[in-house]
Enzyme design. Sequence first.
Site, PDB file in Angstrom:
ATOM      1  N   GLU A 259      25.671 -27.708  -5.060  1.00  0.00           N
ATOM      2  CA  GLU A 259      26.152 -28.781  -4.182  1.00  0.00           C
ATOM      3  C   GLU A 259      24.990 -29.470  -3.456  1.00  0.00           C
ATOM      4  OE1 GLU A 259      28.907 -30.164  -4.112  1.00  0.00           O
ATOM      5  OE2 GLU A 259      29.149 -31.135  -2.178  1.00  0.00           O
TER       6      GLU A 259
ATOM      7  N   THR B   8      33.444 -46.531  -7.145  1.00  0.00           N
ATOM      8  CA  THR B   8      32.848 -45.243  -6.811  1.00  0.00           C
ATOM      9  C   THR B   8      33.601 -44.059  -7.403  1.00  0.00           C
ATOM     10  OG1 THR B   8      31.896 -43.943  -5.041  1.00  0.00           O
ATOM     11  CG2 THR B   8      34.042 -44.955  -4.592  1.00  0.00           C
TER      12      THR B   8
HETATM   13  C1  DMJ Z   1      33.957 -39.000  -6.148  1.00  0.00           C
HETATM   14  O1  DMJ Z   1      35.322 -38.963  -5.996  1.00  0.00           O
HETATM   15  C2  DMJ Z   1      33.407 -40.301  -5.688  1.00  0.00           C
HETATM   16  O2  DMJ Z   1      32.315 -40.607  -6.495  1.00  0.00           O
HETATM   17  C3  DMJ Z   1      33.010 -40.340  -4.279  1.00  0.00           C
HETATM   18  O3  DMJ Z   1      32.412 -41.554  -3.898  1.00  0.00           O
HETATM   19  C4  DMJ Z   1      32.079 -39.203  -3.965  1.00  0.00           C
HETATM   20  N1  DMJ Z   1      32.179 -38.129  -4.861  1.00  0.00           N
HETATM   21  C5  DMJ Z   1      33.353 -37.799  -5.527  1.00  0.00           C
HETATM   22  C6  DMJ Z   1      33.166 -36.755  -6.605  1.00  0.00           C
HETATM   23  O4  DMJ Z   1      32.052 -35.984  -6.457  1.00  0.00           O
END
Ligand code: DMJ
Length: 536
Positions: free
Chosen positions: A405, A516
């Site tokens: 992590e 994202t």
């Molecule tokens: C995702 O759901 C998205 O990328 C978010 O912005 C951050 N990280 C999680 C998964 O690791």
Amino acid sequence: LERIRADHERALREAKETLQKLPEEIRRDIRQDKEKLLQDARGRKEAGAPGLPQRLFRQPVGAVGQEPADPDVRQRREKIKEMMKHAWDNYKRYAWGLNELKPISKQGHSSNLFGNIQGATIVDALDTLYIMEMKEEFKEAKEWVEKNLDFNVCNYTVTVDETHLSQIRSLYSKSFLIPDTSVFRKKAVELGEKLLPAFNTPTGIPWALLNIKSGIGRNWPWASGGSSILAEFGTLHLEFVHLSHLSGNPVFAEKVMNIRKVLNRLDKPEGLYPNYLNPSSGQWGQHHVSIGGLGDSFYEYLLKAWLMSDKTDEDGKKMYYDAVQAIETHLIRKSSGGLTYIAEWKGGLLEHKMGHLTCFAGGMFALGADGAPSDKTGHHIELGAEIARTCHESYDRTRMKLGPEAFRFDGGVEAIATRQNEKYYILRPEVIETYMYMWRLTHDPKYREWGWEAVEALEKHCRVDGGYSGLRDVYNNHESHDDVQQSFFLSETLKYLYLLFSEDDLLPFEHWVFNTEAHPLPVLHKDDGNKEENQK
Ligand code: DMJ
């Protein structure tokens, strides 16, 4: 009183006029009224949602690509599809309609993050199923959304970012990718409207939490004295601009443009954006800066707003390149072993730690190379390549070949997690995301090799009978599974792997940006009549 009297008189007049008509004429009027009503209803159905402007579905470019020419690549891509099938089939068998799957105990799972929302894996996985051409599975997922996804049950507190926004992001993207999308479009707009009261703050910076029934918002108490979080309020831009396009209602785009205005007015310490901003006072909270958790996707959305606007959003572009400049000066460092990493910044002091989440930045830097001043293009690609290498090292230096992590560059270690609570891997996508961007932008075969290493590690350590599980400690000799198949494993990790082993004609970058959560949104091309919209 006057208005009531006038209405009353008009009704009487109309009634008298009607009574003077012949019965045949009255019957004709009634028939005409009925026809008009039916026509309106048909129009609404075709438009997909009441109150939404009619929108022609344009066949999207590259929503389905060609088979890879190289037979080895083809085989690897098939394997990733098989992984998706394993993840999906088990979710369907043991947790259908629930948020996520517990692959060891073979039952449903829902973290607090999801609130009352159900079916997160289905909503999240739809577009992966679509691009992998898993037609049967896609059909059943779409039917589930049509019949079961109901935001009207939301008379409780919702999170403006993680859960509900991710539902919009996901639904939203589908309304472009997939024909016959009225259902996705309608639900995305419906949810967007429900979230609008979150912006009712003195600055217009939205609350993180909103009670949909009362319209009252608040922030997490742990967030620097009740501040809003950069990665939450800064990760609305792409979806809200598109929501305005879909709904014909400019209010969504106005809300996110205002966020930018507020940020541009503020003084930024060393040009950096702290993770916390108080929505009432408009002042920064703690000066904690991170390109990982709490900050990450804000930077990603500055760049992608510019790309999605067909490179017309100059404001977004400037904010992105200025931010990268400050990140390079104050956060990016090289270890004595030659690994480039992005540290965190706490009130001027560096913490030499990099999160798995931060690894997405390799792909971001490379993707942004194109818009950098011409003498810096190579430098941005190089920066992306160096971050990809560091993140690959963080995988390679574990026993399970999957990254922790967070990993550190202090106390004599490099790219290794030293704290027990940072050694877990929850099927996250960011490192593979960066490999995918680096592959598309450089075609250096090592990125496919690194991606394949991750596939082998996932198969060996995370695959179980009932799906895929995260790991509690990637440095251990034996797997200790966390018993959660995260929904982002299907929507992001497996999608990026599939794209890594696909030809570049599948969701080509000239036509799509990935939000994202890896859901593709179409570029609003100037020549498609979006010029003015983009510049607003
Ligand atoms: C995702 O759901 C998205 O990328 C978010 O912005 C951050 N990280 C999680 C998964 O690791």
